[in-house]
Design an enzyme around this catalytic site. Structure first.
Site, PDB file in Angstrom:
ATOM      1  CG  ASP A  59      42.298  23.798 -17.492  1.00  0.00           C
ATOM      2  OD1 ASP A  59      41.405  24.163 -18.262  1.00  0.00           O
ATOM      3  OD2 ASP A  59      42.945  22.744 -17.637  1.00  0.00           O
ATOM      4  CD  GLU A  64      32.240  29.449 -11.168  1.00  0.00           C
ATOM      5  OE1 GLU A  64      32.382  28.880 -12.269  1.00  0.00           O
ATOM      6  OE2 GLU A  64      31.205  30.043 -10.842  1.00  0.00           O
ATOM      7  NE  ARG A 129      36.623  17.962 -14.718  1.00  0.00           N
ATOM      8  CZ  ARG A 129      37.050  19.072 -15.303  1.00  0.00           C
ATOM      9  NH1 ARG A 129      37.097  20.188 -14.625  1.00  0.00           N
ATOM     10  NH2 ARG A 129      37.430  19.054 -16.564  1.00  0.00           N
ATOM     11  CG  HIS A 158      31.802  22.982 -14.094  1.00  0.00           C
ATOM     12  ND1 HIS A 158      32.839  23.633 -14.710  1.00  0.00           N
ATOM     13  CD2 HIS A 158      32.371  22.070 -13.255  1.00  0.00           C
ATOM     14  CE1 HIS A 158      33.992  23.141 -14.274  1.00  0.00           C
ATOM     15  NE2 HIS A 158      33.740  22.191 -13.401  1.00  0.00           N
ATOM     16  CB  CYS A 245      34.743  29.290 -15.059  1.00  0.00           C
ATOM     17  SG  CYS A 245      34.721  29.694 -16.793  1.00  0.00           S
TER      18      CYS A 245
HETATM   19  N1  GLY Z   1      38.996  23.577 -19.074  1.00  0.00           N
HETATM   20  C1  GLY Z   1      38.219  23.754 -17.915  1.00  0.00           C
HETATM   21  C2  GLY Z   1      38.024  22.489 -17.182  1.00  0.00           C
HETATM   22  O1  GLY Z   1      37.955  21.454 -17.816  1.00  0.00           O
HETATM   23  O2  GLY Z   1      37.994  22.457 -15.989  1.00  0.00           O
END
Ligand code: GLY
Length: 251
Positions: A59, A64, A129, A158, A245
């Site tokens: 990834d 970002e 996250r 996000h 991102c």
């Molecule tokens: N593929 C981007 C993320 O899951 O952070």
């Protein structure tokens, strides 16, 4: 002032990137790199900083999430996905010549895609996250009153999947995702719900890098006096990625 963008090259392992949509294995890395080149050109910054890809970090193009830059300061984040934590040291090394760095510490987690700075406030998502300790860290560094936690619609990765800044007084906001009342004093450009993906765009003064597949949002930006610069996003979206991102832009 010199405008700068940090970007990171795409590894062949991009086909193993995290993907809630379950499509990363169908990414064409050659096409993804062609689209990344178009994106980089569209940013039109004075100075581009390019970090090499790391095959151990599928990834890693999504820079970002690894830092939050405000003024002369960069917070190096502790990404919420364990598999993404080793992305941050090379980004810190690349930013160090330009910015004062602070490192987010365990148990805080935060992805930069969950943070939007607009109208003097940090809107921060409580997401899968970004945890409460990550939000508390931002409050510690920037001040309790200017950090506004925001809940996300179910299934949204996000904050910036549904809202992004066009300038310090204007945002692109996808209809039926977040209440416009969360953003008092901010002008809202409303993206139709069926074009929700297009609510993620990168703005530099009046120039807006936006997703090429969404004509209504492109027209909306145009009508509002901005200069849309559409770029293709077919490959990054297979890894749940979009436009903000893929870069850290400042200056
Ligand atoms: N593929 C981007 C993320 O899951 O952070």
């Amino acid at each position: 002032m010199v405008t700068r963008a940090l970007v990171r090259k795409i590894p062949d392992s991009f086909t193993r990137a995290l993907s809630a949509v379950g499509a990363a294995s169908s990414i064409d890395p050659v096409l993804a790199r062609e689209q990344h080149a178009l994106y980089r050109a569209a940013l039109r910054v004075d100075h581009e900083i390019v970090v090499e890809a790391d095959e151990e970090c599928p990834d890693c193009v999504f820079v970002e999430d690894t830092a939050v830059i405000v003024g002369s300061k960069a917070i190096i984040t502790r990404p919420g996905a364990v598999t993404r934590r080793r992305e941050t040291p090379p980004i810190a090394d690349a930013l160090a010549p330009y910015l004062d760095l602070v490192q987010m510490q365990e148990p805080a987690t935060l992805d930069g895609g969950d943070v939007m700075y607009v109208n003097g406030k940090f809107y921060v998502a409580r997401s899968a996250r970004t945890n409460a300790e990550g939000i508390e860290m931002l409050r510690h560094w920037f001040g309790r009153d200017v950090v506004i936690p925001v809940g996300l619609p179910s299934g949204t990765l996000h904050l910036k999947c549904v809202v992004s800044p066009i300038d310090q007084q204007t945002i692109l906001l996808a209809d039926e995702n977040l209440s416009p009342h969360l953003f008092p004093g901010v002008e809202i450009l409303r993206v139709p719900r069926e074009e929700t993906y297009a609510a993620n765009a990168v703005a530099r003064s009046s120039h807006v890098v936006c997703a090429a597949e969404y004509p209504r949002t492109i027209d909306l930006l145009d009508a509002a006096g901005h200069h849309p610069h559409p770029v293709p996003t077919t490959e990054v979206r297979k890894a749940d990625g979009s436009l903000t991102c893929q870069s850290l832009v400042w200056g």
